[in-house]
Write a protein that holds these residues in place. Sequence first.
Motif, PDB file in Angstrom:
ATOM      1  N   UNK A  32     -49.345  12.473   8.746  1.00 37.31           N
ATOM      2  CA  UNK A  32     -48.526  11.656   7.852  1.00 37.31           C
ATOM      3  C   UNK A  32     -49.372  10.718   6.987  1.00 37.31           C
ATOM      4  N   UNK A  33     -50.460  10.181   7.539  1.00 37.08           N
ATOM      5  CA  UNK A  33     -51.312   9.271   6.764  1.00 37.08           C
ATOM      6  C   UNK A  33     -51.953   9.996   5.579  1.00 37.08           C
ATOM      7  N   UNK A  34     -52.403  11.208   5.803  1.00 34.84           N
ATOM      8  CA  UNK A  34     -53.000  12.005   4.732  1.00 34.84           C
ATOM      9  C   UNK A  34     -51.960  12.334   3.678  1.00 34.84           C
ATOM     10  N   UNK A  35     -50.761  12.671   4.117  1.00 30.67           N
ATOM     11  CA  UNK A  35     -49.685  12.974   3.178  1.00 30.67           C
ATOM     12  C   UNK A  35     -49.347  11.754   2.328  1.00 30.67           C
ATOM     13  N   UNK A  36     -49.311  10.583   2.947  1.00 35.60           N
ATOM     14  CA  UNK A  36     -49.026   9.352   2.201  1.00 35.60           C
ATOM     15  C   UNK A  36     -50.108   9.082   1.155  1.00 35.60           C
ATOM     16  N   UNK A  37     -51.357   9.233   1.554  1.00 36.70           N
ATOM     17  CA  UNK A  37     -52.460   9.009   0.615  1.00 36.70           C
ATOM     18  C   UNK A  37     -52.421  10.011  -0.537  1.00 36.70           C
ATOM     19  N   UNK A  38     -52.101  11.257  -0.228  1.00 36.99           N
ATOM     20  CA  UNK A  38     -51.984  12.266  -1.277  1.00 36.99           C
ATOM     21  C   UNK A  38     -50.867  11.917  -2.256  1.00 36.99           C
ATOM     22  N   UNK A  39     -49.744  11.446  -1.725  1.00 39.39           N
ATOM     23  CA  UNK A  39     -48.629  11.066  -2.582  1.00 39.39           C
ATOM     24  C   UNK A  39     -48.985   9.868  -3.460  1.00 39.39           C
ATOM     25  N   UNK A  40     -49.651   8.885  -2.882  1.00 40.49           N
ATOM     26  CA  UNK A  40     -50.083   7.717  -3.651  1.00 40.49           C
ATOM     27  C   UNK A  40     -51.026   8.135  -4.772  1.00 40.49           C
ATOM     28  N   UNK A  41     -51.956   9.006  -4.452  1.00 42.45           N
ATOM     29  CA  UNK A  41     -52.889   9.504  -5.473  1.00 42.45           C
ATOM     30  C   UNK A  41     -52.142  10.227  -6.581  1.00 42.45           C
TER      31      UNK A  41
ATOM     32  N   UNK B  59     -38.091   9.644  -9.261  1.00 41.56           N
ATOM     33  CA  UNK B  59     -38.652   9.339  -7.938  1.00 41.56           C
ATOM     34  C   UNK B  59     -38.253   7.933  -7.520  1.00 41.56           C
ATOM     35  N   UNK B  60     -38.407   7.004  -8.448  1.00 40.49           N
ATOM     36  CA  UNK B  60     -38.062   5.613  -8.168  1.00 40.49           C
ATOM     37  C   UNK B  60     -36.574   5.470  -7.836  1.00 40.49           C
ATOM     38  N   UNK B  61     -35.730   6.134  -8.597  1.00 40.34           N
ATOM     39  CA  UNK B  61     -34.291   6.091  -8.357  1.00 40.34           C
ATOM     40  C   UNK B  61     -33.946   6.645  -6.968  1.00 40.34           C
ATOM     41  N   UNK B  62     -34.594   7.742  -6.595  1.00 39.19           N
ATOM     42  CA  UNK B  62     -34.352   8.338  -5.280  1.00 39.19           C
ATOM     43  C   UNK B  62     -34.749   7.375  -4.160  1.00 39.19           C
ATOM     44  N   UNK B  63     -35.919   6.778  -4.286  1.00 38.83           N
ATOM     45  CA  UNK B  63     -36.402   5.865  -3.249  1.00 38.83           C
ATOM     46  C   UNK B  63     -35.479   4.661  -3.117  1.00 38.83           C
ATOM     47  N   UNK B  64     -35.095   4.085  -4.242  1.00 38.54           N
ATOM     48  CA  UNK B  64     -34.221   2.911  -4.206  1.00 38.54           C
ATOM     49  C   UNK B  64     -32.851   3.250  -3.635  1.00 38.54           C
ATOM     50  N   UNK B  65     -32.312   4.422  -3.980  1.00 40.29           N
ATOM     51  CA  UNK B  65     -31.010   4.812  -3.427  1.00 40.29           C
ATOM     52  C   UNK B  65     -31.112   5.056  -1.929  1.00 40.29           C
ATOM     53  N   UNK B  66     -32.221   5.614  -1.490  1.00 36.31           N
ATOM     54  CA  UNK B  66     -32.440   5.859  -0.051  1.00 36.31           C
ATOM     55  C   UNK B  66     -32.521   4.540   0.703  1.00 36.31           C
ATOM     56  N   UNK B  67     -33.250   3.580   0.151  1.00 34.95           N
ATOM     57  CA  UNK B  67     -33.357   2.271   0.788  1.00 34.95           C
ATOM     58  C   UNK B  67     -31.998   1.577   0.850  1.00 34.95           C
ATOM     59  N   UNK B  68     -31.245   1.690  -0.224  1.00 33.40           N
ATOM     60  CA  UNK B  68     -29.925   1.083  -0.278  1.00 33.40           C
ATOM     61  C   UNK B  68     -28.998   1.711   0.759  1.00 33.40           C
TER      62      UNK B  68
ATOM     63  N   UNK C  68     -49.603  10.046 -12.251  1.00 35.28           N
ATOM     64  CA  UNK C  68     -48.402  10.531 -12.919  1.00 35.28           C
ATOM     65  C   UNK C  68     -48.228   9.886 -14.292  1.00 35.28           C
ATOM     66  N   UNK C  69     -48.036  10.721 -15.315  1.00 34.76           N
ATOM     67  CA  UNK C  69     -47.855  10.241 -16.678  1.00 34.76           C
ATOM     68  C   UNK C  69     -46.436  10.469 -17.198  1.00 34.76           C
ATOM     69  N   UNK C  70     -45.685  11.322 -16.540  1.00 31.44           N
ATOM     70  CA  UNK C  70     -44.328  11.664 -16.972  1.00 31.44           C
ATOM     71  C   UNK C  70     -43.362  10.579 -16.502  1.00 31.44           C
ATOM     72  N   UNK C  71     -42.982   9.701 -17.417  1.00 32.13           N
ATOM     73  CA  UNK C  71     -42.161   8.552 -17.055  1.00 32.13           C
ATOM     74  C   UNK C  71     -40.773   8.957 -16.561  1.00 32.13           C
TER      75      UNK C  71
END
Length: 75
Positions: free
Chosen positions: A3-12, A26-35, A17-20
């Motif tokens: 999991x640590x390697x996967x997290x680092x890969x995702x962060x990288x 991605x941001x919308x998904x994460x925020x909805x999941x947290x909510x 990422x240049x495609x806004x």
Amino acid sequence: MDIQTRKLNLITYLAQLQDESFFDKIEEYILSKLEKDGNNKPFSIEELNSRIDQSLEDSTNDRITNSNDLLSEFK
């Protein structure tokens, strides 16, 4: 892959990422999941002050963990 390697890969990947519009999705998904999970509640002033007081007391009484020690626990 752990999991640590996967997290680092995702962060990288996200850092490059240049495609806004994709980043927005991605941001919308994460925020909805947290909510949905209810893990995104802000602290009340009382909770925040209590945590600050506890942290100051811990620091004064040398109840702290060195960052290098903490990192070594995860390796």
